[in-house]
Motif scaffolding. Structure first.
Motif, PDB file in Angstrom:
ATOM      1  N   HIS A   1      -6.697 -40.244 -39.720  1.00 17.80           N
ATOM      2  CA  HIS A   1      -5.289 -40.230 -39.291  1.00 17.80           C
ATOM      3  C   HIS A   1      -4.968 -41.526 -38.546  1.00 17.80           C
ATOM      4  O   HIS A   1      -4.678 -41.525 -37.362  1.00 17.80           O
ATOM      5  CB  HIS A   1      -5.026 -39.004 -38.418  1.00 17.80           C
ATOM      6  CG  HIS A   1      -5.498 -37.737 -39.045  1.00 17.80           C
ATOM      7  ND1 HIS A   1      -6.247 -36.801 -38.373  1.00 17.80           N
ATOM      8  CD2 HIS A   1      -5.356 -37.271 -40.318  1.00 17.80           C
ATOM      9  CE1 HIS A   1      -6.530 -35.792 -39.185  1.00 17.80           C
ATOM     10  NE2 HIS A   1      -5.998 -36.058 -40.370  1.00 17.80           N
TER      11      HIS A   1
ATOM     12  N   GLY B   1      -3.523 -41.811 -34.325  1.00 11.05           N
ATOM     13  CA  GLY B   1      -3.782 -40.452 -34.774  1.00 11.05           C
ATOM     14  C   GLY B   1      -5.111 -39.887 -34.302  1.00 11.05           C
ATOM     15  O   GLY B   1      -6.008 -40.604 -33.854  1.00 11.05           O
ATOM     16  N   ALA B   2      -5.232 -38.570 -34.413  1.00 17.46           N
ATOM     17  CA  ALA B   2      -6.446 -37.875 -33.985  1.00 17.46           C
ATOM     18  C   ALA B   2      -7.548 -38.011 -35.029  1.00 17.46           C
ATOM     19  O   ALA B   2      -7.286 -37.924 -36.224  1.00 17.46           O
ATOM     20  CB  ALA B   2      -6.144 -36.395 -33.759  1.00 17.46           C
TER      21      ALA B   2
ATOM     22  N   SER C   1      -9.738 -35.883 -35.732  1.00 21.27           N
ATOM     23  CA  SER C   1     -10.006 -34.579 -36.347  1.00 21.27           C
ATOM     24  C   SER C   1      -8.691 -33.839 -36.565  1.00 21.27           C
ATOM     25  O   SER C   1      -7.617 -34.389 -36.380  1.00 21.27           O
ATOM     26  CB  SER C   1     -10.922 -33.755 -35.441  1.00 21.27           C
ATOM     27  OG  SER C   1     -10.242 -33.421 -34.240  1.00 21.27           O
ATOM     28  N   ASN C   2      -8.781 -32.569 -36.942  1.00 24.90           N
ATOM     29  CA  ASN C   2      -7.583 -31.748 -37.080  1.00 24.90           C
ATOM     30  C   ASN C   2      -7.153 -31.152 -35.746  1.00 24.90           C
ATOM     31  O   ASN C   2      -5.978 -31.189 -35.383  1.00 24.90           O
ATOM     32  CB  ASN C   2      -7.828 -30.623 -38.077  1.00 24.90           C
ATOM     33  CG  ASN C   2      -7.517 -31.046 -39.501  1.00 24.90           C
ATOM     34  OD1 ASN C   2      -6.921 -32.093 -39.720  1.00 24.90           O
ATOM     35  ND2 ASN C   2      -7.930 -30.261 -40.456  1.00 24.90           N
ATOM     36  N   ASN C   3      -8.106 -30.556 -35.018  1.00 21.84           N
ATOM     37  CA  ASN C   3      -7.765 -29.943 -33.729  1.00 21.84           C
ATOM     38  C   ASN C   3      -8.920 -30.038 -32.747  1.00 21.84           C
ATOM     39  O   ASN C   3      -9.218 -29.096 -32.037  1.00 21.84           O
ATOM     40  CB  ASN C   3      -7.344 -28.476 -33.921  1.00 21.84           C
ATOM     41  CG  ASN C   3      -8.447 -27.637 -34.514  1.00 21.84           C
ATOM     42  OD1 ASN C   3      -9.470 -28.168 -34.944  1.00 21.84           O
ATOM     43  ND2 ASN C   3      -8.269 -26.330 -34.525  1.00 21.84           N
ATOM     44  N   CYS C   4      -9.573 -31.236 -32.751  1.00 20.47           N
ATOM     45  CA  CYS C   4     -10.644 -31.502 -31.793  1.00 20.47           C
ATOM     46  C   CYS C   4     -11.811 -30.513 -31.947  1.00 20.47           C
ATOM     47  O   CYS C   4     -12.381 -30.034 -30.966  1.00 20.47           O
ATOM     48  CB  CYS C   4     -10.093 -31.453 -30.366  1.00 20.47           C
ATOM     49  SG  CYS C   4     -10.963 -32.555 -29.218  1.00 20.47           S
TER      50      CYS C   4
ATOM     51  N   ASN D   1     -16.400 -31.976 -36.836  1.00 20.26           N
ATOM     52  CA  ASN D   1     -15.227 -32.518 -37.502  1.00 20.26           C
ATOM     53  C   ASN D   1     -15.184 -32.055 -38.946  1.00 20.26           C
ATOM     54  O   ASN D   1     -16.143 -32.232 -39.690  1.00 20.26           O
ATOM     55  CB  ASN D   1     -15.262 -34.055 -37.441  1.00 20.26           C
ATOM     56  CG  ASN D   1     -13.944 -34.677 -37.846  1.00 20.26           C
ATOM     57  OD1 ASN D   1     -13.095 -34.024 -38.455  1.00 20.26           O
ATOM     58  ND2 ASN D   1     -13.779 -35.935 -37.508  1.00 20.26           N
TER      59      ASN D   1
ATOM     60  N   GLU E   1     -10.285 -36.349 -27.353  1.00 23.92           N
ATOM     61  CA  GLU E   1      -9.493 -37.213 -28.236  1.00 23.92           C
ATOM     62  C   GLU E   1      -8.133 -37.569 -27.634  1.00 23.92           C
ATOM     63  O   GLU E   1      -7.538 -38.597 -27.958  1.00 23.92           O
ATOM     64  CB  GLU E   1      -9.280 -36.527 -29.587  1.00 23.92           C
ATOM     65  CG  GLU E   1     -10.554 -36.340 -30.384  1.00 23.92           C
ATOM     66  CD  GLU E   1     -10.310 -35.547 -31.659  1.00 23.92           C
ATOM     67  OE1 GLU E   1      -9.134 -35.267 -31.966  1.00 23.92           O
ATOM     68  OE2 GLU E   1     -11.289 -35.195 -32.343  1.00 23.92           O
TER      69      GLU E   1
ATOM     70  N   ALA F   1      -4.322 -39.127 -30.816  1.00 22.79           N
ATOM     71  CA  ALA F   1      -3.445 -37.952 -30.956  1.00 22.79           C
ATOM     72  C   ALA F   1      -2.151 -38.114 -30.172  1.00 22.79           C
ATOM     73  O   ALA F   1      -1.682 -37.190 -29.511  1.00 22.79           O
ATOM     74  CB  ALA F   1      -4.179 -36.676 -30.540  1.00 22.79           C
TER      75      ALA F   1
ATOM     76  N   ARG G   1      -1.192 -34.988 -34.149  1.00 23.20           N
ATOM     77  CA  ARG G   1      -2.380 -35.228 -34.967  1.00 23.20           C
ATOM     78  C   ARG G   1      -2.251 -36.458 -35.841  1.00 23.20           C
ATOM     79  O   ARG G   1      -3.114 -37.325 -35.872  1.00 23.20           O
ATOM     80  CB  ARG G   1      -2.647 -33.992 -35.838  1.00 23.20           C
ATOM     81  CG  ARG G   1      -3.649 -34.179 -36.965  1.00 23.20           C
ATOM     82  CD  ARG G   1      -3.747 -32.874 -37.743  1.00 23.20           C
ATOM     83  NE  ARG G   1      -4.527 -32.999 -38.953  1.00 23.20           N
ATOM     84  CZ  ARG G   1      -4.016 -33.284 -40.147  1.00 23.20           C
ATOM     85  NH1 ARG G   1      -2.710 -33.540 -40.264  1.00 23.20           N
ATOM     86  NH2 ARG G   1      -4.786 -33.341 -41.210  1.00 23.20           N
ATOM     87  N   SER G   2      -1.150 -36.540 -36.610  1.00 18.92           N
ATOM     88  CA  SER G   2      -1.036 -37.619 -37.585  1.00 18.92           C
ATOM     89  C   SER G   2       0.430 -37.870 -37.904  1.00 18.92           C
ATOM     90  O   SER G   2       1.055 -37.083 -38.610  1.00 18.92           O
ATOM     91  CB  SER G   2      -1.803 -37.269 -38.864  1.00 18.92           C
ATOM     92  OG  SER G   2      -1.669 -38.288 -39.835  1.00 18.92           O
TER      93      SER G   2
END
Length: 209
Positions: free
Chosen positions: A120, A138-139, A141-144, A148, A165, A170, A195-196
């Motif tokens: 991201h 961007g992060a 990962s998706n949700n930390c 991953n 993160e 993020a 996130r992105s």
């Protein structure tokens, strides 16, 4: 309408074909179109006959571009801003010329040592009209997640709390639009928990991003 559904009174015109994977575009006041592609290049497009279709397509921009996830092409205050996944660049537009003739300036460089698991990483840009430029980081990962999902399929993987993160990813950071060779530490965090962001814009009606 080329298979697209549009409201009554509107119609669709094919302006150009064969430009590749277009990611972002910007349209100048004279109708010139600038395209950031996902294949490591910028394109400049111009129509010559007044029928709304492009007659000239020219690649331009000699700069390092890791490609594919890059995401920025915007005209602001006479400059054309575009980005790779790590760097925001700009060139001064030359009145009457399709291709900018000025040197490419580096405005912002993402100096994090990102690994291959960081996806991201797009660098779209927006401006508030007050001298500020906004750019997301961007992060990874998706949700930390503890593991991953980019590295392995991990259904139900828990997230870390607090999330490390959020310290420098993020979110969206605010920078001086006229200062060159900035890194993230030169900006200030404007928004967090994002996130992105592949595209951002400034709303001039209510003065918000």
């Amino acid at each position: 309408n080329r298979g697209l559904v549009v409201p009554s009174g509107f119609e669709v015109l094919t302006v150009a074909e064969g430009v590749g994977l277009a990611r972002h575009l910007a349209v100048n006041d004279n109708g010139d179109i600038y395209v950031k592609t996902r294949t490591k290049r910028n394109l400049a497009l111009r129509g010559m006959t007044g029928d709304g279709k492009v007659d000239i397509i020219k690649p331009f921009g000699d700069y390092k571009d890791e490609g594919y996830l890059a995401s920025a092409m915007r005209i602001h205050n006479g400059y054309l801003y575009f980005s790779s996944i790590r760097t925001v660049y700009r060139q001064k537009l030359t009145p009457g010329k399709l291709i900018p003739e000025s040197k490419i300036e580096t405005i912002l460089t993402d100096d994090h040592a990102h690994g291959v698991d960081h996806w991201h990483i797009s660098k779209p840009v927006a401006f508030d009209g007050k001298g500020n430029m906004y750019v997301p980081f961007g992060a990874p990962s998706n949700n930390c997640q503890v593991i991953n999902r980019m590295l392995a399929a991990t259904p139900g993987a828990p997230g870390l709390d607090p999330c490390p993160e959020l310290e420098d990813h993020a979110g969206i950071w605010r920078f001086d639009e006229n200062k060159t060779n900035q890194t993230q530490k030169d900006g200030e965090r404007y928004a967090t928990g994002i996130r992105s962001a592949v595209a951002i814009a400034w709303n001039t009606t209510d003065e918000t991003l």
